[in-house]
Enzyme design. Structure first.
Site, PDB file in Angstrom:
ATOM      1  N   ASP A   1       0.726  -7.278   3.192  1.00 13.02           N
ATOM      2  CA  ASP A   1       1.593  -6.466   4.038  1.00 13.02           C
ATOM      3  C   ASP A   1       2.011  -7.311   5.237  1.00 13.02           C
ATOM      4  OD1 ASP A   1      -0.487  -6.568   5.742  1.00 13.02           O
ATOM      5  OD2 ASP A   1      -0.954  -4.440   5.693  1.00 13.02           O
TER       6      ASP A   1
ATOM      7  N   GLY B   1       1.805  -6.503   8.611  1.00  8.10           N
ATOM      8  CA  GLY B   1       1.157  -6.259   9.893  1.00  8.10           C
ATOM      9  C   GLY B   1       1.749  -5.071  10.633  1.00  8.10           C
TER      10      GLY B   1
ATOM     11  N   ASP C   1      -0.810   1.328  -3.098  1.00 10.50           N
ATOM     12  CA  ASP C   1      -2.064   0.780  -2.575  1.00 10.50           C
ATOM     13  C   ASP C   1      -2.662   1.836  -1.680  1.00 10.50           C
ATOM     14  OD1 ASP C   1      -0.210   0.218  -0.136  1.00 10.50           O
ATOM     15  OD2 ASP C   1      -2.222  -0.188   0.605  1.00 10.50           O
TER      16      ASP C   1
ATOM     17  N   CYS D   1     -16.897   6.384 -19.051  1.00 10.99           N
ATOM     18  CA  CYS D   1     -16.418   5.373 -18.111  1.00 10.99           C
ATOM     19  C   CYS D   1     -17.233   4.100 -18.311  1.00 10.99           C
ATOM     20  CB  CYS D   1     -16.567   5.877 -16.674  1.00 10.99           C
ATOM     21  SG  CYS D   1     -16.042   4.664 -15.434  1.00 10.99           S
TER      22      CYS D   1
ATOM     23  N   CYS E   1     -17.532   1.558 -16.243  1.00 11.87           N
ATOM     24  CA  CYS E   1     -17.881   0.838 -15.012  1.00 11.87           C
ATOM     25  C   CYS E   1     -19.393   0.711 -14.879  1.00 11.87           C
ATOM     26  CB  CYS E   1     -17.287   1.561 -13.804  1.00 11.87           C
ATOM     27  SG  CYS E   1     -18.351   2.843 -13.136  1.00 11.87           S
TER      28      CYS E   1
ATOM     29  N   CYS F   1     -21.477   3.838 -14.039  1.00 12.04           N
ATOM     30  CA  CYS F   1     -21.655   4.829 -15.105  1.00 12.04           C
ATOM     31  C   CYS F   1     -22.663   4.382 -16.165  1.00 12.04           C
ATOM     32  CB  CYS F   1     -20.309   5.221 -15.693  1.00 12.04           C
ATOM     33  SG  CYS F   1     -19.370   6.250 -14.528  1.00 12.04           S
TER      34      CYS F   1
ATOM     35  N   HIS G   1     -16.797   2.113  -9.407  1.00 11.50           N
ATOM     36  CA  HIS G   1     -16.390   3.280 -10.194  1.00 11.50           C
ATOM     37  C   HIS G   1     -15.016   3.779  -9.773  1.00 11.50           C
ATOM     38  CE1 HIS G   1     -16.346   7.023 -12.400  1.00 11.50           C
ATOM     39  NE2 HIS G   1     -15.931   7.580 -11.279  1.00 11.50           N
TER      40      HIS G   1
END
Lengths: 378, 378
Positions: free
Chosen positions: A96, A98, A269, A307, A309, A312, A337
């Site tokens: 970005d 700023g 985002d 899931c 991840c 999980c 997660h």
């Protein structure tokens, strides 16, 4: 400047809404859109070792120009090989400008035509950020996508203040465009205008003439009711060039992402999945879980069935224990997660767009989340 | 009780010192000795996701009975499948008995013949820990190796206090042995006696008669000069049964590990690599690095050339940045590095023992560390 390394291919628009499937190609790889970028403010997505971040399915991440310029300084990052090598992320990175951090973090901010003067939130030292300086910092960082410096104001605000900030943002965008030199780095413009659709459209038209490689909608998600944000998107997004990626900055409750996707946004985002993960809140298709709750003390189930991840692979009881015992692994696992959850949501969204069933998909997800339950942490 | 799941095979003793190469087999796998066990006090090695922990090369880890009994309670761990399943570590786990934590953490401790009464360091609630209760907690946790409850005292101390604590530790060891029921769990006795070699030998003989599956040397590394600790080991260790694993509890500066290995110790644990990692200190063959130091700001080198840990895929400059910016990833990466470093040290030590060059190996390592440089954090 010609940027042969970049392309945006629009594959399909859902037949019943404005949701789009595309591929955004950068020098560090491609991003299937709509996509969610986890936030790596200080050259790390908080708590995630880079292989864990990769395993979430994230394709592109965000870094913060304001933070990195203050610490360690863009010169250090450049000397250590640029942001990709510095943090070990080989995929695309967007930085970005700023503008939002000056609005939200800095103290004693004075905005003049030349740029913004403010005091660092770290040490109180005076800092100046101009459109040209923001370009230069991002060129040193070497991100794939650089954002132009914009003038963000609070909402609601008077039309005079909104007009002044919007027109300044356009002038600054032109200066940023003129200052930009780095090949292999795309530059996106940022549409401002608050909740005033007229201003938003004006800004969109002015920026379109500058022919950026992508366009962001900025200054939303700053406290206004979600309905009003959706309304602004509904009227603004169609005015953006169709063949360029469209990025809604900083907005990221799951329901906001789906509503904005339905209105034609490609990139997102937000700190929500990472910040809330650190605060023991997990996103699931059945709404959010607050893992400190006593009811999870001996719950053998994973956060979400199926899931993949690392969180999980453990029980909710174990995750609760980690938070109650103040163990770093709690924030680490819930961050993994939540980022995985967001990436899965986007993958499902992309599939739904391709099959012209994005609206049904959205309704089903919202029902599962039980809307009121999905909240940002205070 | 017969424990067919356990064995200790002694492969070789270095021809020039007492260093030993062995394999300790448990129901959850084998451990090549000499070995270092990272400390997972609260059912997590702080900061390390379980796959990162595995990747360090760690074979066996330690959990703390005192902490887990207080939070979440051994009943919760048992209900969630025992400590291995709870935390997701499939390898061997040793749990201590709580004796050292009562000595070091608890408040208002009263030791009677029946057991210890004290106040929890978490909430001040009164707790009692007897030899039988410590056995029962560890049986619920389901560790591979359970330690008997011992009475630890500060050093230096009067011979009367040392004798009283040592004799009580022997009586408690007998009660722990009588109370132990769980098959698939070995039980180790703990030799006490402070710096008094006579007491140490007495204790060793008394415990040997109880025929534990392994023996620990406890109550060292509590502030006494290292030389005195080495002297106690030199005289005590030969009195331990040769065909059982020998574990030096809680002692873990790299030089201490090598000195103790040379005197016949097989197993080690210590918080040093993890705690110091969290405090920005990295262990290397050239001594320790304190990553907050300004000199690392743009140092492009890894902590240690050739190290395969995730920290060493980044630059020292990046690691410094993470600590200066208070990012979780700093402690995570330095913990991964330090635990990897300790595992590599032990692997090198094992190879050196096999080739009868352990003493030369030790001298070379000590020279590299430059002894004075390797210090615990204050």
């Amino acid at each position: 400047m010609s940027q042969p390394h970049f392309s945006f291919r629009l594959h399909h628009i859902d037949s019943k809404c404005c949701a789009r499937r595309g591929t955004f190609s950068t020098p560090h790889g491609s991003v299937e859109t709509p996509a969610f970028m986890p936030v790596g403010t200080q050259a790390t997505v908080k708590g995630l070792e880079i292989e864990m971040l990769r395993a979430t399915g994230a394709q592109m991440i965000l870094g913060n120009t304001y933070h990195l310029a203050l610490r360690p300084g863009e010169g250090v990052v450049e000397k250590l090989g640029g942001l990709h090598q510095f943090m070990g992320w080989e995929g695309p990175i967007l930085t970005d400008s700023g503008g939002f951090q000056i609005f939200s973090l800095a103290a004693n901010v004075r905005i003049a035509e030349e740029g913004a003067s403010f005091r660092s939130h770290l040490d109180g030292n005076p800092v100046e950020l101009t459109p040209e300086r923001s370009v230069q910092i991002q060129e040193s960082l070497g991100s794939d996508v650089a954002m132009v410096l914009d003038h963000v104001v609070a909402l609601p605000n008077s039309i005079e203040v909104l007009r002044d900030a919007t027109e300044r943002s356009i002038r600054w965008a032109r200066r940023a465009k003129d200052a930009h030199r780095r090949t292999g780095q795309a530059q996106f413009g940022i549409v401002q205008g608050g909740l005033d659709v007229g201003l938003r459209i004006e800004c969109t038209k002015a920026l379109s003439k500058l022919d950026f490689q992508g366009y962001a909608v900025g200054g939303l998600g700053v406290g206004e009711p979600p309905r009003e944000m959706y309304q602004v998107l509904e009227e603004t997004v169609p005015a953006l060039p169709e063949n360029k990626p469209r990025y809604l900055m900083g907005v990221g409750r799951p329901q906001d992402i789906l509503e904005a996707t339905a209105r034609g946004i490609d990139l997102f985002d937000c700190v929500l999945p990472t910040r809330n993960g650190r605060n023991a809140m997990a996103f699931t298709d059945q709404g959010t879980l607050r893992l400190r709750n006593l009811k999870y003390i001996d719950d053998p189930r994973p956060l979400e069935e199926g899931c993949a991840c690392p969180a999980c692979r453990r029980s909710r009881g174990y995750l609760r224990h980690l938070f109650m015992a103040d163990e770093m692994l709690g924030p680490i696992l819930l961050t993994a997660h939540n980022v995985t959850y967001y990436q899965r949501l986007m993958a499902e969204a992309r599939a739904a767009v391709s099959e012209n069933r994005f609206l049904e998909f959205k309704v089903a997800k919202l029902a599962g989340w039980n809307a009121a339950d999905v909240q940002s942490e205070p």
